[in-house]
Design a protein around this motif. Structure first.
Motif, PDB file in Angstrom:
ATOM      1  N   VAL A 162      17.119  18.818  60.237  1.00 44.65           N
ATOM      2  CA  VAL A 162      15.491  18.893  59.941  1.00 44.65           C
ATOM      3  C   VAL A 162      15.426  19.347  60.680  1.00 44.65           C
ATOM      4  O   VAL A 162      14.284  20.589  60.635  1.00 44.65           O
ATOM      5  N   ALA A 163      15.348  20.031  61.651  1.00 41.22           N
ATOM      6  CA  ALA A 163      14.852  20.522  62.593  1.00 41.22           C
ATOM      7  C   ALA A 163      15.218  21.914  62.334  1.00 41.22           C
ATOM      8  O   ALA A 163      14.309  23.579  62.513  1.00 41.22           O
ATOM      9  N   GLU A 164      17.102  22.177  62.234  1.00 44.95           N
ATOM     10  CA  GLU A 164      17.074  23.289  61.855  1.00 44.95           C
ATOM     11  C   GLU A 164      16.635  24.117  60.453  1.00 44.95           C
ATOM     12  O   GLU A 164      16.281  25.116  60.239  1.00 44.95           O
ATOM     13  N   GLN A 165      16.112  23.120  59.396  1.00 41.86           N
ATOM     14  CA  GLN A 165      16.353  23.424  58.130  1.00 41.86           C
ATOM     15  C   GLN A 165      14.694  24.017  57.954  1.00 41.86           C
ATOM     16  O   GLN A 165      13.924  24.920  57.573  1.00 41.86           O
ATOM     17  N   GLU A 166      13.672  23.088  58.775  1.00 44.00           N
ATOM     18  CA  GLU A 166      12.511  23.713  58.798  1.00 44.00           C
ATOM     19  C   GLU A 166      11.958  24.427  60.022  1.00 44.00           C
ATOM     20  O   GLU A 166      10.948  25.629  59.677  1.00 44.00           O
ATOM     21  N   PHE A 167      13.072  25.273  60.911  1.00 41.76           N
ATOM     22  CA  PHE A 167      12.533  26.146  61.858  1.00 41.76           C
ATOM     23  C   PHE A 167      13.204  27.453  61.471  1.00 41.76           C
ATOM     24  O   PHE A 167      13.224  27.962  62.042  1.00 41.76           O
ATOM     25  N   GLY A 168      14.326  27.416  60.940  1.00 44.24           N
ATOM     26  CA  GLY A 168      14.971  28.568  60.056  1.00 44.24           C
ATOM     27  C   GLY A 168      16.085  28.476  61.522  1.00 44.24           C
ATOM     28  O   GLY A 168      16.671  29.974  62.184  1.00 44.24           O
ATOM     29  N   LYS A 169      16.520  27.779  61.823  1.00 42.62           N
ATOM     30  CA  LYS A 169      17.631  27.463  63.171  1.00 42.62           C
ATOM     31  C   LYS A 169      19.619  27.639  62.221  1.00 42.62           C
ATOM     32  O   LYS A 169      19.308  27.271  60.587  1.00 42.62           O
ATOM     33  N   ASN A 170      20.719  28.038  62.925  1.00 43.44           N
ATOM     34  CA  ASN A 170      21.826  27.946  62.359  1.00 43.44           C
ATOM     35  C   ASN A 170      22.004  26.744  62.537  1.00 43.44           C
ATOM     36  O   ASN A 170      21.862  25.440  63.087  1.00 43.44           O
ATOM     37  N   ALA A 171      22.515  26.048  61.531  1.00 43.34           N
ATOM     38  CA  ALA A 171      22.928  25.530  61.261  1.00 43.34           C
ATOM     39  C   ALA A 171      24.028  24.915  62.615  1.00 43.34           C
ATOM     40  O   ALA A 171      24.982  25.320  63.164  1.00 43.34           O
ATOM     41  N   GLY A 172      24.093  22.958  62.853  1.00 40.33           N
ATOM     42  CA  GLY A 172      24.165  22.385  64.493  1.00 40.33           C
ATOM     43  C   GLY A 172      23.967  23.280  65.233  1.00 40.33           C
ATOM     44  O   GLY A 172      24.864  23.325  66.744  1.00 40.33           O
ATOM     45  N   SER A 173      22.879  24.430  66.044  1.00 44.61           N
ATOM     46  CA  SER A 173      22.331  25.185  66.469  1.00 44.61           C
ATOM     47  C   SER A 173      21.167  23.893  68.304  1.00 44.61           C
ATOM     48  O   SER A 173      21.736  24.041  69.019  1.00 44.61           O
ATOM     49  N   VAL A 174      20.722  23.159  66.785  1.00 43.03           N
ATOM     50  CA  VAL A 174      19.797  22.249  67.940  1.00 43.03           C
ATOM     51  C   VAL A 174      20.499  21.165  67.789  1.00 43.03           C
ATOM     52  O   VAL A 174      21.558  20.219  66.897  1.00 43.03           O
ATOM     53  N   ILE A 175      20.567  20.961  69.901  1.00 43.97           N
ATOM     54  CA  ILE A 175      20.886  19.404  69.745  1.00 43.97           C
ATOM     55  C   ILE A 175      19.797  18.415  70.543  1.00 43.97           C
ATOM     56  O   ILE A 175      19.313  19.389  71.298  1.00 43.97           O
ATOM     57  N   VAL A 176      20.011  17.242  70.588  1.00 39.25           N
ATOM     58  CA  VAL A 176      19.038  16.371  71.257  1.00 39.25           C
ATOM     59  C   VAL A 176      20.445  15.392  71.913  1.00 39.25           C
ATOM     60  O   VAL A 176      21.117  14.346  71.355  1.00 39.25           O
ATOM     61  N   PRO A 177      20.184  16.130  72.974  1.00 38.52           N
ATOM     62  CA  PRO A 177      21.483  14.772  74.011  1.00 38.52           C
ATOM     63  C   PRO A 177      21.073  13.601  73.714  1.00 38.52           C
ATOM     64  O   PRO A 177      19.715  12.902  73.878  1.00 38.52           O
ATOM     65  N   TRP A 178      21.724  12.115  73.967  1.00 40.67           N
ATOM     66  CA  TRP A 178      21.433  11.040  73.680  1.00 40.67           C
ATOM     67  C   TRP A 178      22.308  10.629  75.238  1.00 40.67           C
ATOM     68  O   TRP A 178      23.294   9.818  75.007  1.00 40.67           O
ATOM     69  N   TYR A 179      21.591   9.812  75.941  1.00 33.18           N
ATOM     70  CA  TYR A 179      21.163   9.036  76.946  1.00 33.18           C
ATOM     71  C   TYR A 179      21.693   7.700  76.423  1.00 33.18           C
ATOM     72  O   TYR A 179      20.579   7.024  76.661  1.00 33.18           O
ATOM     73  N   VAL A 180      22.573   7.277  77.301  1.00 31.14           N
ATOM     74  CA  VAL A 180      22.736   5.766  76.998  1.00 31.14           C
ATOM     75  C   VAL A 180      23.376   4.587  77.778  1.00 31.14           C
ATOM     76  O   VAL A 180      24.490   5.085  78.857  1.00 31.14           O
ATOM     77  N   MET A 181      22.371   4.158  78.423  1.00 28.71           N
ATOM     78  CA  MET A 181      21.899   3.303  79.311  1.00 28.71           C
ATOM     79  C   MET A 181      22.822   2.036  79.053  1.00 28.71           C
ATOM     80  O   MET A 181      22.152   1.259  77.913  1.00 28.71           O
TER      81      MET A 181
END
Length: 493
Positions: free
Chosen positions: A149-168
């Motif tokens: 969604v962030a890529e689509q709404e802000f004109g980013k390339n597919a696969g370029s937006v990363i939200v890292p997930w830290y699992v405790m």
């Protein structure tokens, strides 16, 4: 390896030398293991924590003590997602931060599913959805969809937006959690963006503050509570590499904002752009999501002010009169129910260490199996015989200068999994019911009709929070099923 003499001297000075009671009987490997455990343990800190916790508990239970007054949250600190224009603006701000790679996620997943009748970590649990997806999978797929969604709404390339997930994880859950993610190919996420770390432990203590031995050659320990999150972000991710921690990884990735939540909420909006945007717009160091209390008597902690500081106040600390008080609009004055869902800046997470020593651990009295020091036999008590010390993740609130609270809709964002199947509340059946009801709500809000009795499970990969369903407008869905794509959704008309 530390010497026996140096360890003995330290523990004698701390009045805890009994942990070496069985030293002569141990094998060489057991001796080495015990010395390593005792060396890694900050026994002086353990003693300080014990004394402070016992003192605080005594003061809180003193009927003659003058307790800090409990007051409602100031209006300036509390806003609601029901203000649609504001919520849309917060979403735009938050989604832009996501699109710039400025947002990370901390998941508190150290709990086991023992109350659910499962030996696996709670995040592995299947709540009975048609897809049989686990809680972990749902949350992973929400991250995937949000990145898209962030890529689509802000004109980013597919696969370029990363939200890292830290699992405790915790000691009992780490191995199984990592194995579950590997078995399921990280649910479509890149393994390099899923970082596992472990919350700390503290020794189990007698009522007099003495360390229990679990075996003749090891100390009995227990996780230090979800408030151990903060110290855990500073601990090495791997033994032997002290340079890499959660905090250093966040810095390396240029993460500015962090969303933290508990694994057991099936409705959680992971890295929620509305919440992130709210925290940014309020210039908050730390913020909390809350839901309105269901009733004045609901047994839940609420966000309030105590002694002029933000705090989670337990229901037992509020009088019946306070609990029933209402504002001119008819809302409960003390209604901000805590759901353990937080926003932080990474700078704030780094600063927690500066005031951590001031925070008080909570005492949980438990039945703790241990070694009898006189006989060497294992004792399995039938009633509480000792204590575990825990810190809660919200214990930082009173030390936060710029704090904010966002009220969200319970039906859309909070359905915890706490109890065994068939309990009737906060159990797998209520989680399943609430998640499928949310999916029906998404379709209805998109302009579709869902016939009575029809259950449609929308994959998070199709819609994160109701977006992307424009094609459903005007359609009537008459078949139950799973929709992993818009084409599969159309097949249910």
């Amino acid at each position: 390896m530390p010497s026996f003499e140096s360890i003995k001297a330290r523990y004698e000075a701390a009045d805890q030398v009994h942990v070496l009671q069985f030293w002569p009987q141990l094998s060489d490997s057991e001796k080495a293991s015990l010395l390593e455990q005792l060396d890694s343990l900050d026994i002086e800190r353990v003693n300080r924590i014990y004394r402070k916790a016992v003192t605080a508990e005594a003061e809180a239970s003193n009927p003659n003590a003058t307790n800090d007054p409990v007051e409602p949250l100031p209006k300036s600190a509390l806003e609601s997602v029901t203000h649609v224009e504001l919520a849309n603006n917060w979403r735009r701000i938050g989604l832009e931060a996501v699109s710039k790679g400025q947002v990370g996620v901390l998941l508190m997943a150290g709990g086991q599913g023992s109350r659910l009748g499962s030996s696996a970590p709670k995040g592995c649990y299947d709540i009975g959805l048609p897809s049989h997806k686990s809680l972990f999978q749902y949350q992973a797929e929400r991250i995937s969809r949000l990145q898209t969604v962030a890529e689509q709404e802000f004109g980013k390339n597919a696969g370029s937006v990363i939200v890292p997930w830290y699992v405790m994880t915790s000691g009992p859950t780490r191995r199984d959690t990592e194995a579950f993610f590997k078995e399921h190919n990280y649910f479509g996420l890149s393994p390099k963006n899923v970082i596992f770390f472990e919350q700390g432990t503290l020794p189990c203590l007698t009522m007099e503050g003495k360390v229990f031995l679990e075996t003749p050659g090891s100390v009995a320990v227990a996780p230090d509570g979800n408030g151990g999150l903060y110290a855990a972000t500073r601990s090495p991710l791997k033994s032997g590499d002290k340079s890499r921690t959660v905090l250093s990884d966040l810095a390396q990735r240029n993460i500015i904002y962090v969303h933290a939540y508990c694994v057991d909420n099936c409705l959680v909006r992971v890295a929620d752009p509305v919440f992130i945007g709210y925290g940014i717009s309020k210039q908050a160091d730390c913020a909390a999501k809350v839901v309105p209390k269901a009733s004045p008597t609901e047994s839940v902690g609420v966000l309030a002010c105590k002694g002029g500081r933000f705090n989670v106040v337990e229901y037992s600390e509020i009088s019946k009169e306070q609990a029933e008080r209402r504002d001119p609009a008819g809302e409960l004055v003390f209604r901000a129910a805590n759901i353990v869902n937080h926003f932080y800046t990474t700078n704030y997470l780094k600063l927690v260490q500066d005031f951590e020593e001031q925070m008080t651990f909570h005492i949980a009295r438990k039945k703790i199996p241990h070694v009898d020091l006189a006989t060497g036999q294992i004792v399995k008590p039938t009633k509480p015989n000792g204590m575990k010390l825990e810190m809660f993740v919200f214990d930082v609130f009173p030390y936060t200068e710029r704090f904010a609270v966002l009220e969200v809709q319970r039906s859309q964002e909070f359905s915890p999994l706490k109890n065994a199947p068939g309990t009737g509340s906060d159990d797998p059946e209520t989680s399943r019911r609430d998640l499928l009801a949310q999916h029906k709500h998404f379709l209805t809000m998109a302009g579709a009709t869902v016939k009575a009795g029809v259950e449609i499970e929308l994959s998070p990969l199709v819609s994160y929070a109701g977006e992307g369903l424009e094609s459903a407008k005007g359609k009537t869905f008459s078949k139950s099923g799973i929709a992993s794509s818009l084409e599969e959704l159309d097949a249910l008309v």
